[in-house]
Design a protein around this motif. Structure first.
Motif, PDB file in Angstrom:
ATOM      1  N   THR A 287      12.868   5.933   3.418  1.00  0.00           N
ATOM      2  CA  THR A 287      12.596   5.052   2.287  1.00  0.00           C
ATOM      3  C   THR A 287      11.480   5.637   1.440  1.00  0.00           C
ATOM      4  O   THR A 287      10.673   6.449   1.903  1.00  0.00           O
ATOM      5  CB  THR A 287      12.179   3.654   2.776  1.00  0.00           C
ATOM      6  N   GLU A 288      11.414   5.181   0.210  1.00  0.00           N
ATOM      7  CA  GLU A 288      10.382   5.665  -0.701  1.00  0.00           C
ATOM      8  C   GLU A 288       9.008   5.126  -0.337  1.00  0.00           C
ATOM      9  O   GLU A 288       8.003   5.508  -0.963  1.00  0.00           O
ATOM     10  CB  GLU A 288      10.745   5.292  -2.141  1.00  0.00           C
ATOM     11  N   PHE A 293       8.097  10.984   2.282  1.00  0.00           N
ATOM     12  CA  PHE A 293       9.201  11.007   1.318  1.00  0.00           C
ATOM     13  C   PHE A 293       9.155  12.204   0.375  1.00  0.00           C
ATOM     14  O   PHE A 293      10.218  12.710  -0.017  1.00  0.00           O
ATOM     15  CB  PHE A 293       9.278   9.687   0.525  1.00  0.00           C
ATOM     16  N   PRO A 294       7.974  12.752  -0.022  1.00  0.00           N
ATOM     17  CA  PRO A 294       8.037  13.946  -0.885  1.00  0.00           C
ATOM     18  C   PRO A 294       8.680  15.135  -0.180  1.00  0.00           C
ATOM     19  O   PRO A 294       9.389  15.930  -0.809  1.00  0.00           O
ATOM     20  CB  PRO A 294       6.560  14.214  -1.207  1.00  0.00           C
ATOM     21  N   ALA A 297      12.381  14.461  -0.172  1.00  0.00           N
ATOM     22  CA  ALA A 297      12.911  14.634  -1.531  1.00  0.00           C
ATOM     23  C   ALA A 297      13.141  16.107  -1.840  1.00  0.00           C
ATOM     24  O   ALA A 297      14.034  16.462  -2.623  1.00  0.00           O
ATOM     25  CB  ALA A 297      11.959  14.017  -2.546  1.00  0.00           C
ATOM     26  N   ASP A 298      12.352  16.997  -1.216  1.00  0.00           N
ATOM     27  CA  ASP A 298      12.567  18.426  -1.418  1.00  0.00           C
ATOM     28  C   ASP A 298      13.846  18.906  -0.729  1.00  0.00           C
ATOM     29  O   ASP A 298      14.389  19.949  -1.093  1.00  0.00           O
ATOM     30  CB  ASP A 298      11.369  19.219  -0.886  1.00  0.00           C
ATOM     31  N   SER A 300      16.593  16.735  -0.591  1.00  0.00           N
ATOM     32  CA  SER A 300      17.508  16.196  -1.604  1.00  0.00           C
ATOM     33  C   SER A 300      16.968  14.846  -2.065  1.00  0.00           C
ATOM     34  O   SER A 300      16.588  14.009  -1.238  1.00  0.00           O
ATOM     35  CB  SER A 300      18.914  16.011  -1.047  1.00  0.00           C
ATOM     36  N   ASP A 301      16.930  14.639  -3.364  1.00  0.00           N
ATOM     37  CA  ASP A 301      16.462  13.358  -3.900  1.00  0.00           C
ATOM     38  C   ASP A 301      17.291  12.185  -3.377  1.00  0.00           C
ATOM     39  O   ASP A 301      16.778  11.074  -3.227  1.00  0.00           O
ATOM     40  CB  ASP A 301      16.515  13.370  -5.423  1.00  0.00           C
ATOM     41  N   GLU A 302      18.581  12.427  -3.125  1.00  0.00           N
ATOM     42  CA  GLU A 302      19.455  11.347  -2.682  1.00  0.00           C
ATOM     43  C   GLU A 302      19.110  10.843  -1.282  1.00  0.00           C
ATOM     44  O   GLU A 302      19.588   9.790  -0.860  1.00  0.00           O
ATOM     45  CB  GLU A 302      20.920  11.804  -2.701  1.00  0.00           C
ATOM     46  N   VAL A 304      16.133   9.952  -0.330  1.00  0.00           N
ATOM     47  CA  VAL A 304      15.018   9.002  -0.433  1.00  0.00           C
ATOM     48  C   VAL A 304      15.548   7.746  -1.114  1.00  0.00           C
ATOM     49  O   VAL A 304      16.051   7.810  -2.238  1.00  0.00           O
ATOM     50  CB  VAL A 304      13.838   9.592  -1.222  1.00  0.00           C
ATOM     51  N   GLU A 306      15.406   3.176  -1.624  1.00  0.00           N
ATOM     52  CA  GLU A 306      14.574   1.974  -1.636  1.00  0.00           C
ATOM     53  C   GLU A 306      14.621   1.302  -0.257  1.00  0.00           C
ATOM     54  O   GLU A 306      15.609   1.429   0.468  1.00  0.00           O
ATOM     55  CB  GLU A 306      15.081   0.992  -2.691  1.00  0.00           C
ATOM     56  N   GLY A 315      22.767   5.041   0.927  1.00  0.00           N
ATOM     57  CA  GLY A 315      22.311   6.387   1.233  1.00  0.00           C
ATOM     58  C   GLY A 315      23.023   6.991   2.428  1.00  0.00           C
ATOM     59  O   GLY A 315      23.367   8.179   2.425  1.00  0.00           O
TER      60      GLY A 315
END
Length: 367
Positions: A287-288, A293-294, A297-298, A300-302, A304, A306, A315
C-alpha cells in the motif's frame, strides 16, 4: 564505531525478558544491529505493574517516571514507547543529546481501523492510542533533539509535527542468515499464489487483504492467499482460497512457493518482510502507506496501491493477469533492488546518518 561519545540505547521493558535474562535480546533485530554499530549500551525502563491498564500509555508513563538511567552523552530512544523517558533523561542530564529512532508507533493508532473491537474495548483502546500519539508528539517537540526515521515515509510524518527537529532516514535490513537462504531461493512465478507475513496487528491490514480475496477469485478462480504469522483468526479460512499458517520458523519454502508478496498495511513504517520477499524473487505489492513503497514503485508503479480492499483486489488481479515474461522481469528487478538491504550496507549507512543528525543538532539546524 570508534567515537568519543558514550551512547545509551533506551528500550521499554515491556515485552522484553532482559530483566530475567542478562543475555536476552530486545528491540527489533535490525535496531540491535544499529545499536552495535554505534557501540551503544542497552538501557531499559524499570517494569511496573498497572493491572488492567497494562499495554496502555499509563504503563509507559509510570515505567519511565520511575526509571533512572546512567549518564551518557547520547541517548537513542527505541521507537515511540521510549519517548516517555525523554523528560526523565533531560532533567537528569540536560546537556545530553536525545535521538528518537522513529518507526511505526510514531504514527499513533488513531489512524488505524478498530471495527473488529467491541464496545467498550474499542473506545478505551482508541482513546488510549489517540492520547498516546498526542503526548508522544508533544514530548518529541520539547525533549527530542534529533530523529532517525526508518523510512522517508516516517521522516515526512515526523517533520509534519516536529518541523524544527533534524530528521535523517535510515533503513532496516534483512538479517544475514535469512538473506543467505533467500538469495539462493527461486520463486514459483507461474503460481497464482500470494503470501503475506506479519503478526495480527490492526496496522498490518491483513483483514483488508482477506476481504479483497473474493473479488480476486471472481477473476482469477485458482488464486490462493497464504497468511503467515501469529494471531490471525482461523475465520479467515472461511474465505475461499485463503489459508492461515500461523508462525513459520523458516519462511523460505512459503515465500518461494508464491509469485506475489502482499503487504496491505494501513500504516507501516517500512516492512522488512517486503525486502525479504524481494530477495527471494517474489514480486512485492504494498500500500502507499507502507514505508517501503518507493522501493516497490521502482519495481512497478502498479504494485503500489491504496489501502482499501478494492484497490488491493485490483492490484492482485492485475499482477496475476501478467504474462510469464512480465512476471520474470519484475522478479529480477525486485531482486536487484533488494540487494542493498543487508546488514553491512545499512549498518554503515546508519552510522553516517547518526553522525549527521548529531552534527545537525550541534549546529542548531532544523529538519
Amino acid at each position: 564505531m570508534s567515537q568519543s561519545r558514550r551512547v545509551g540505547w533506551v528500550y521499554p521493558a515491556f515485552g522484553h525478558s532482559a530483566h530475567d535474562d542478562e543475555d536476552a535480546s530486545y528491540g527489533h533485530p535490525a535496531h540491535r544491529g544499529f545499536a552495535d554499530a554505534v557501540d551503544a549500551d542497552p538501557l531499559l525502563f524499570s517494569p511496573v505493574s498497572v493491572g488492567p491498564l497494562s499495554g496502555t500509555l499509563v504503563e509507559d508513563v509510570l515505567a519511565a517516571s520511575r526509571s533512572s538511567f546512567p549518564e551518557r552523552d547520547v541517548y537513542v530512544l527505541e521507537n515511540a514507547d521510549a519517548v516517555y523517558a525523554s523528560p526523565v533523561i533531560k532533567r537528569a542530564f540536560p546537556d545530553a543529546t536525545v535521538v528518537l529512532l522513529a518507526a511505526h508507533n510514531v504514527f499513533g493508532l488513531e489512524s488505524y481501523d478498530f471495527d473488529a473491537d467491541l464496545l467498550p474495548k474499542a473506545l478505551v483502546r482508541k482513546t488510549d492510542r489517540y492520547l498516546d500519539a498526542k503526548l508522544v508528539r508533544a514530548l518529541v517537540r520539547r525533549y527530542v533533539d534529533g530523529v532517525l526515521a526508518v523510512s522517508e515515509f516516517v521522516a515526512d510524518h515526523v517533520r509534519s509535527f516536529a518541523p524544527r527537529t533534524p530528521v535523517r532516514p535510515v533503513h532496516p535490513y534483512v538479517q544475514p542468515e535469512v538473506a543467505d537462504r533467500l538469495d539462493d531461493a527461486s520463486a514459483d512465478l507461474g503460481a497464482n499464489r500470494a503470501i503475506t507475513v506479519c503478526e495480527a496487528r490492526d496496522h498490518k491490514g491483513v483483514d483488508m487483504l482477506v476481504e479483497a480475496w473474493p473479488a480476486v477469485r471472481r477473476q482469477v478462480p485458482d488464486a490462493t492467499l497464504h497468511v503467515v504469522g501469529v494471531g490471525h483468526p482461523d475465520e479467515y479460512e472461511e474465505t475461499p482460497g485463503v489459508e492461515v499458517h500461523g508462525f513459520v520458523e523458516d519462511l523460505t519454502a512459503e515465500l518461494t512457493a508464491s509469485s506475489l508478496y502482499v503487504h496491505p498495511a494501513r500504516v507501516d513504517a517500512f516492512g522488512v518482510t517486503v525486502t525479504e520477499a524481494m530477495r527471494a524473487g517474489v514480486v512485492p505489492m504494498v500500500t502507499e502507506t507502507t514505508g517501503s513503497f518507493p522501493l516497490v514503485a521502482d519495481v512497478s508503479d502498479e504494485l503500489v496501491v491504496e489501502p482499501t480492499p478494492e484497490a488491493i483486489a485490483e492490484g492482485v488481479v492485475e499482477f496475476f493477469s501478467r504474462s510469464a515474461g512480465e512476471r520474470e522481469a519484475l522478479s529480477e528487478t525486485a531482486r536487484d533492488l533488494a540487494d542493498p538491504f543487508v546488514a553491512d550496507v545499512q549498518r554503515e549507512a546508519f552510522v553516517d546518518s547518526f553522525r549527521d543528525v548529531l552534527g545537525a543538532v550541534e549546529r542548531g539546524e532544523s529538519a
